[in-house]
Design an enzyme around this catalytic site. Structure first.
Site, PDB file in Angstrom:
ATOM      1  N   ASP A  45     -25.097  21.424 -77.683  1.00 10.76           N
ATOM      2  CA  ASP A  45     -25.399  20.093 -77.138  1.00 10.76           C
ATOM      3  C   ASP A  45     -24.629  19.026 -77.919  1.00 10.76           C
ATOM      4  O   ASP A  45     -23.997  18.143 -77.338  1.00 10.76           O
ATOM      5  CB  ASP A  45     -26.898  19.780 -77.239  1.00 10.76           C
ATOM      6  CG  ASP A  45     -27.770  20.692 -76.380  1.00 10.76           C
ATOM      7  OD1 ASP A  45     -28.375  20.205 -75.424  1.00 10.76           O
ATOM      8  OD2 ASP A  45     -27.820  21.908 -76.667  1.00 10.76           O
ATOM      9  N   GLU A  68     -27.433  12.005 -74.114  1.00 15.94           N
ATOM     10  CA  GLU A  68     -28.756  12.518 -74.462  1.00 15.94           C
ATOM     11  C   GLU A  68     -28.992  12.630 -75.974  1.00 15.94           C
ATOM     12  O   GLU A  68     -30.083  12.354 -76.451  1.00 15.94           O
ATOM     13  CB  GLU A  68     -28.970  13.890 -73.791  1.00 15.94           C
ATOM     14  CG  GLU A  68     -30.373  14.407 -74.023  1.00 15.94           C
ATOM     15  CD  GLU A  68     -30.768  15.575 -73.143  1.00 15.94           C
ATOM     16  OE1 GLU A  68     -29.913  16.136 -72.450  1.00 15.94           O
ATOM     17  OE2 GLU A  68     -31.970  15.920 -73.169  1.00 15.94           O
ATOM     18  N   ASP A 133     -24.888  14.411 -70.018  1.00 15.29           N
ATOM     19  CA  ASP A 133     -25.822  15.440 -70.480  1.00 15.29           C
ATOM     20  C   ASP A 133     -24.966  16.622 -70.921  1.00 15.29           C
ATOM     21  O   ASP A 133     -24.415  17.339 -70.094  1.00 15.29           O
ATOM     22  CB  ASP A 133     -26.791  15.861 -69.365  1.00 15.29           C
ATOM     23  CG  ASP A 133     -27.937  16.698 -69.921  1.00 15.29           C
ATOM     24  OD1 ASP A 133     -27.793  17.233 -71.036  1.00 15.29           O
ATOM     25  OD2 ASP A 133     -28.966  16.823 -69.230  1.00 15.29           O
ATOM     26  N   ILE A 135     -25.559  19.541 -72.375  1.00 14.61           N
ATOM     27  CA  ILE A 135     -26.053  20.812 -71.816  1.00 14.61           C
ATOM     28  C   ILE A 135     -27.333  20.488 -71.055  1.00 14.61           C
ATOM     29  O   ILE A 135     -28.384  20.273 -71.652  1.00 14.61           O
ATOM     30  CB  ILE A 135     -26.356  21.888 -72.886  1.00 14.61           C
ATOM     31  CG1 ILE A 135     -25.077  22.281 -73.638  1.00 14.61           C
ATOM     32  CG2 ILE A 135     -26.976  23.132 -72.225  1.00 14.61           C
ATOM     33  CD1 ILE A 135     -25.251  23.475 -74.592  1.00 14.61           C
ATOM     34  N   ASP A 136     -27.211  20.440 -69.756  1.00  8.86           N
ATOM     35  CA  ASP A 136     -28.396  20.237 -68.925  1.00  8.86           C
ATOM     36  C   ASP A 136     -28.948  21.621 -68.616  1.00  8.86           C
ATOM     37  O   ASP A 136     -28.199  22.525 -68.270  1.00  8.86           O
ATOM     38  CB  ASP A 136     -27.991  19.506 -67.644  1.00  8.86           C
ATOM     39  CG  ASP A 136     -29.179  19.256 -66.739  1.00  8.86           C
ATOM     40  OD1 ASP A 136     -30.288  19.016 -67.256  1.00  8.86           O
ATOM     41  OD2 ASP A 136     -28.994  19.302 -65.509  1.00  8.86           O
ATOM     42  N   THR A 138     -31.010  23.332 -70.965  1.00  7.45           N
ATOM     43  CA  THR A 138     -30.811  24.070 -72.224  1.00  7.45           C
ATOM     44  C   THR A 138     -31.569  25.399 -72.210  1.00  7.45           C
ATOM     45  O   THR A 138     -31.097  26.398 -72.745  1.00  7.45           O
ATOM     46  CB  THR A 138     -31.259  23.211 -73.427  1.00  7.45           C
ATOM     47  OG1 THR A 138     -30.639  21.932 -73.296  1.00  7.45           O
ATOM     48  CG2 THR A 138     -30.838  23.813 -74.746  1.00  7.45           C
ATOM     49  N   HIS A 240     -41.422  21.204 -65.364  1.00  5.56           N
ATOM     50  CA  HIS A 240     -40.470  20.164 -64.952  1.00  5.56           C
ATOM     51  C   HIS A 240     -40.633  19.767 -63.493  1.00  5.56           C
ATOM     52  O   HIS A 240     -40.240  18.670 -63.102  1.00  5.56           O
ATOM     53  CB  HIS A 240     -39.025  20.622 -65.185  1.00  5.56           C
ATOM     54  CG  HIS A 240     -38.667  20.732 -66.634  1.00  5.56           C
ATOM     55  ND1 HIS A 240     -37.426  21.099 -67.063  1.00  5.56           N
ATOM     56  CD2 HIS A 240     -39.399  20.509 -67.750  1.00  5.56           C
ATOM     57  CE1 HIS A 240     -37.403  21.105 -68.392  1.00  5.56           C
ATOM     58  NE2 HIS A 240     -38.590  20.756 -68.827  1.00  5.56           N
ATOM     59  N   SER A 264     -31.155  23.297 -64.359  1.00  4.52           N
ATOM     60  CA  SER A 264     -30.078  22.297 -64.436  1.00  4.52           C
ATOM     61  C   SER A 264     -29.612  21.740 -63.098  1.00  4.52           C
ATOM     62  O   SER A 264     -30.088  22.134 -62.033  1.00  4.52           O
ATOM     63  CB  SER A 264     -28.857  22.866 -65.180  1.00  4.52           C
ATOM     64  OG  SER A 264     -28.023  23.595 -64.304  1.00  4.52           O
ATOM     65  N   LYS A 267     -28.420  23.121 -59.386  1.00  4.83           N
ATOM     66  CA  LYS A 267     -29.149  23.064 -58.087  1.00  4.83           C
ATOM     67  C   LYS A 267     -28.456  22.084 -57.137  1.00  4.83           C
ATOM     68  O   LYS A 267     -28.295  22.358 -55.957  1.00  4.83           O
ATOM     69  CB  LYS A 267     -30.612  22.631 -58.315  1.00  4.83           C
ATOM     70  CG  LYS A 267     -31.431  23.635 -59.108  1.00  4.83           C
ATOM     71  CD  LYS A 267     -32.903  23.249 -59.184  1.00  4.83           C
ATOM     72  CE  LYS A 267     -33.239  22.267 -60.261  1.00  4.83           C
ATOM     73  NZ  LYS A 267     -33.094  22.747 -61.648  1.00  4.83           N
ATOM     74  N   ARG A 281     -37.945  18.600 -56.216  1.00  4.70           N
ATOM     75  CA  ARG A 281     -38.377  18.391 -57.607  1.00  4.70           C
ATOM     76  C   ARG A 281     -39.595  17.476 -57.573  1.00  4.70           C
ATOM     77  O   ARG A 281     -39.477  16.253 -57.646  1.00  4.70           O
ATOM     78  CB  ARG A 281     -37.237  17.772 -58.417  1.00  4.70           C
ATOM     79  CG  ARG A 281     -37.487  17.676 -59.919  1.00  4.70           C
ATOM     80  CD  ARG A 281     -36.272  17.083 -60.618  1.00  4.70           C
ATOM     81  NE  ARG A 281     -36.402  17.054 -62.053  1.00  4.70           N
ATOM     82  CZ  ARG A 281     -36.004  18.029 -62.880  1.00  4.70           C
ATOM     83  NH1 ARG A 281     -35.452  19.119 -62.392  1.00  4.70           N
ATOM     84  NH2 ARG A 281     -36.159  17.915 -64.173  1.00  4.70           N
ATOM     85  N   ASP A 294     -29.720  13.414 -66.127  1.00  2.00           N
ATOM     86  CA  ASP A 294     -30.136  14.641 -65.432  1.00  2.00           C
ATOM     87  C   ASP A 294     -29.857  14.570 -63.929  1.00  2.00           C
ATOM     88  O   ASP A 294     -30.098  15.567 -63.222  1.00  2.00           O
ATOM     89  CB  ASP A 294     -31.639  14.893 -65.633  1.00  2.00           C
ATOM     90  CG  ASP A 294     -31.943  15.469 -67.016  1.00  2.00           C
ATOM     91  OD1 ASP A 294     -31.089  16.207 -67.547  1.00  2.00           O
ATOM     92  OD2 ASP A 294     -33.036  15.193 -67.547  1.00  2.00           O
TER      93      ASP A 294
HETATM   94  N1  LIG Z   1     -41.916  16.891 -67.678  1.00  2.91           N
HETATM   95  C1  LIG Z   1     -40.695  16.897 -67.159  1.00  2.91           C
HETATM   96  N2  LIG Z   1     -40.519  16.662 -65.840  1.00  2.91           N
HETATM   97  C2  LIG Z   1     -39.296  16.683 -65.294  1.00  2.91           C
HETATM   98  N3  LIG Z   1     -38.171  16.940 -65.983  1.00  2.91           N
HETATM   99  C3  LIG Z   1     -38.272  17.181 -67.300  1.00  2.91           C
HETATM  100  C4  LIG Z   1     -39.534  17.179 -67.955  1.00  2.91           C
HETATM  101  N4  LIG Z   1     -39.326  17.456 -69.264  1.00  2.91           N
HETATM  102  C5  LIG Z   1     -37.985  17.620 -69.416  1.00  2.91           C
HETATM  103  N5  LIG Z   1     -37.354  17.450 -68.238  1.00  2.91           N
HETATM  104  C6  LIG Z   1     -35.912  17.458 -67.960  1.00  2.91           C
HETATM  105  O1  LIG Z   1     -35.543  18.520 -67.095  1.00  2.91           O
HETATM  106  C7  LIG Z   1     -34.206  18.858 -67.395  1.00  2.91           C
HETATM  107  C8  LIG Z   1     -33.854  20.213 -66.924  1.00  2.91           C
HETATM  108  O2  LIG Z   1     -34.127  20.261 -65.584  1.00  2.91           O
HETATM  109  P1  LIG Z   1     -34.376  21.571 -64.791  1.00  2.91           P
HETATM  110  O3  LIG Z   1     -35.809  21.608 -64.422  1.00  2.91           O
HETATM  111  O4  LIG Z   1     -33.400  21.545 -63.691  1.00  2.91           O
HETATM  112  O5  LIG Z   1     -33.957  22.755 -65.747  1.00  2.91           O
HETATM  113  S1  LIG Z   1     -34.918  23.622 -66.651  1.00  2.91           S
HETATM  114  O6  LIG Z   1     -35.542  24.581 -65.724  1.00  2.91           O
HETATM  115  O7  LIG Z   1     -35.869  22.772 -67.279  1.00  2.91           O
HETATM  116  O8  LIG Z   1     -34.081  24.245 -67.621  1.00  2.91           O
HETATM  117  C9  LIG Z   1     -34.153  18.768 -68.868  1.00  2.91           C
HETATM  118  O9  LIG Z   1     -32.823  18.542 -69.246  1.00  2.91           O
HETATM  119  P2  LIG Z   1     -32.257  19.246 -70.581  1.00  2.91           P
HETATM  120  O10 LIG Z   1     -33.150  18.766 -71.688  1.00  2.91           O
HETATM  121  O11 LIG Z   1     -30.888  18.673 -70.638  1.00  2.91           O
HETATM  122  O12 LIG Z   1     -32.293  20.714 -70.373  1.00  2.91           O
HETATM  123  C10 LIG Z   1     -35.064  17.580 -69.200  1.00  2.91           C
HETATM  124  O13 LIG Z   1     -34.366  16.381 -69.360  1.00  2.91           O
HETATM  125 MG   LIG Z   2     -30.821  17.519 -68.890  1.00  4.32          MG
END
Ligand SMILES: Nc1ncnc2c1ncn2[C@@H]1O[C@H](COP(=O)(O)OS(=O)(=O)O)[C@@H](OP(=O)(O)O)[C@H]1O
Ligand SMILES: [Mg+2]
Length: 353
Positions: A45, A68, A133, A135-136, A138, A240, A264, A267, A281, A294
């Site tokens: 990251d 980020e 971002d 690494i989206d 992670t 998420h 990430s 999708k 989502r 994101d």
């Molecule tokens: N509570 C909640 N609700 C919604 N989204 C959240 C939440 N917490 C975290 N995040 C963010 O989700 C990013 C990753 O999204 P995804 O759901 O597509 O991927 S993952 O399944 O979580 O890996 C993830 O991005 P990365 O941290 O870059 O992986 C977060 O920014």
């Molecule tokens: Mg992200």
């Protein structure tokens, strides 16, 4: 083409950053730095963010950056900073002229730390702001699944350029959408795709190979003739997005195919190229504010491929309000022609809770 230079630099910067993430993946513990429940962070990251910011700074020194990660943790942890520095130094595009085009390597560890910390812009409705971002997804990266290196340029709050590097998606736009796609494939067999879009100019995909970027081809969302046959994408993490609400919406629409769960912004890319149809989502927690990094690139790529992206109330994602999408809840992305119908189902399921 408008924003041609921004697009070119964004694509090369994303391509170079993905190389770093891939070398980190092959190390012990995959470079994990801290593994809190919600947001694991890796050496990748920080390193990817440094490489992207250094290229942006070289070409667009007056632009603001929303990214980020921050360097504070590294400044307090010299061995960690050195570890990241060794990856940053070792990562170069194979195409030497492209590497030079990005402004060449970062000169010192301190310059790397400074670059990482240049992503603290508060964002907002005015001026040129990049959202990164590094690494989206992670968690996806750590499991060898989907993740994305994401970069977008907003001008006065409007996303103008979006690029997503997805090293673990098949480059073939017509490959079947599969949560495990790419897992058993090597790069030489066609793994790794870069999605791009410029506002008003359409969206494309191409190979995210090590060498020169290959010629890109336009991508389009798949027209949905029968909604019951649609494939929808959702997060792997139930924290998420609400798997149960998403299942209820699918049921209401008569969708019988199981969802494809992937981490990430892969999708967004997957539906933009017609490999999947919908991305749902639904919020889990009412107080969570989605981060602009994101969504910015994916939002534009889907819209330029013929899709519509809104939140669960039908509002467009609003990137003018700072580092988060404060005015939005959740995401509903679908081909334009059916978006209204999907949204109706979303509203119905949410109002019956
Ligand atoms: N509570 C909640 N609700 C919604 N989204 C959240 C939440 N917490 C975290 N995040 C963010 O989700 C990013 C990753 O999204 P995804 O759901 O597509 O991927 S993952 O399944 O979580 O890996 C993830 O991005 P990365 O941290 O870059 O992986 C977060 O920014
Ligand atoms: Mg992200």
């Amino acid at each position: 083409m408008p924003y041609a230079k921004e697009l070119r630099i964004a694509q090369l910067a994303v391509q170079r950053a993905t190389l770093l993430t891939k070398s980190v993946f092959h190390t012990t513990a995959k470079g994990t730095v801290s593994k809190e429940d919600h947001s694991p962070v890796t050496v990748g990251d920080f390193g990817a963010q440094a490489l992207i910011i250094s290229a942006l700074r070289h070409h667009f020194p007056d632009d603001e950056i929303v990214a980020e990660e921050e360097a504070a943790e590294l400044i307090a942890n010299k061995p960690l900073s050195e570890r990241i520095w060794s990856y940053v130094q070792a990562t170069m595009l194979e195409d030497e002229s492209a590497e030079q085009e990005l402004g060449g390597p970062i000169q010192s560890e301190q310059e790397m730390l400074d670059a990482i910390d240049m992503g603290k812009s508060p964002g907002g409705a005015k001026g040129r702001i990049w959202a990164i971002d590094p690494i989206d997804g992670t968690k996806g990266f750590l499991r060898g699944g989907q993740y994305a290196v994401c970069l977008a340029l907003m001008v006065d709050g409007d996303v103008k350029v979006g690029v997503l590097g997805c090293p673990n998606l098949p480059v073939d736009d017509s490959a079947p959408l599969d949560a495990h796609a790419g897992e058993n494939q090597t790069d030489a067999e066609g793994k790794g795709v870069i999605f791009s879009a410029v506002l008003g100019e359409g969206a494309t995909s191409g190979a995210l190979s090590r060498g020169a970027l290959s010629k890109e081809a336009p991508i389009h969302m798949k027209p949905i003739e029968d909604i019951t046959q649609a494939t929808f994408c959702e997060s792997v993490e139930s924290g998420h997005s609400s798997h149960s609400d998403q299942a209820a919406i699918a049921k209401l629409l008569g969708i019988t195919k199981p969802s494809v769960r992937m981490d990430s912004q892969a999708k967004y890319g997957s539906i933009a190229r017609g490999a999947g149809d919908l991305y749902l989502r639904l919020p889990v927690r009412a107080d969570y504010e989605e981060k602009i990094w994101d969504h910015a690139a994916g939002d534009l790529i889907v819209r330029e491929a013929g899709g519509e992206v809104t939140d669960v109330t039908g509002k467009r994602l609003d990137f003018t309000l700072g580092r988060t999408l404060k005015a939005n809840k959740g995401v509903v992305a679908a081909p334009k022609a059916v978006h209204g119908k999907i949204l109706e189902a979303v509203k119905q399921v949410l109002s019956s809770k």
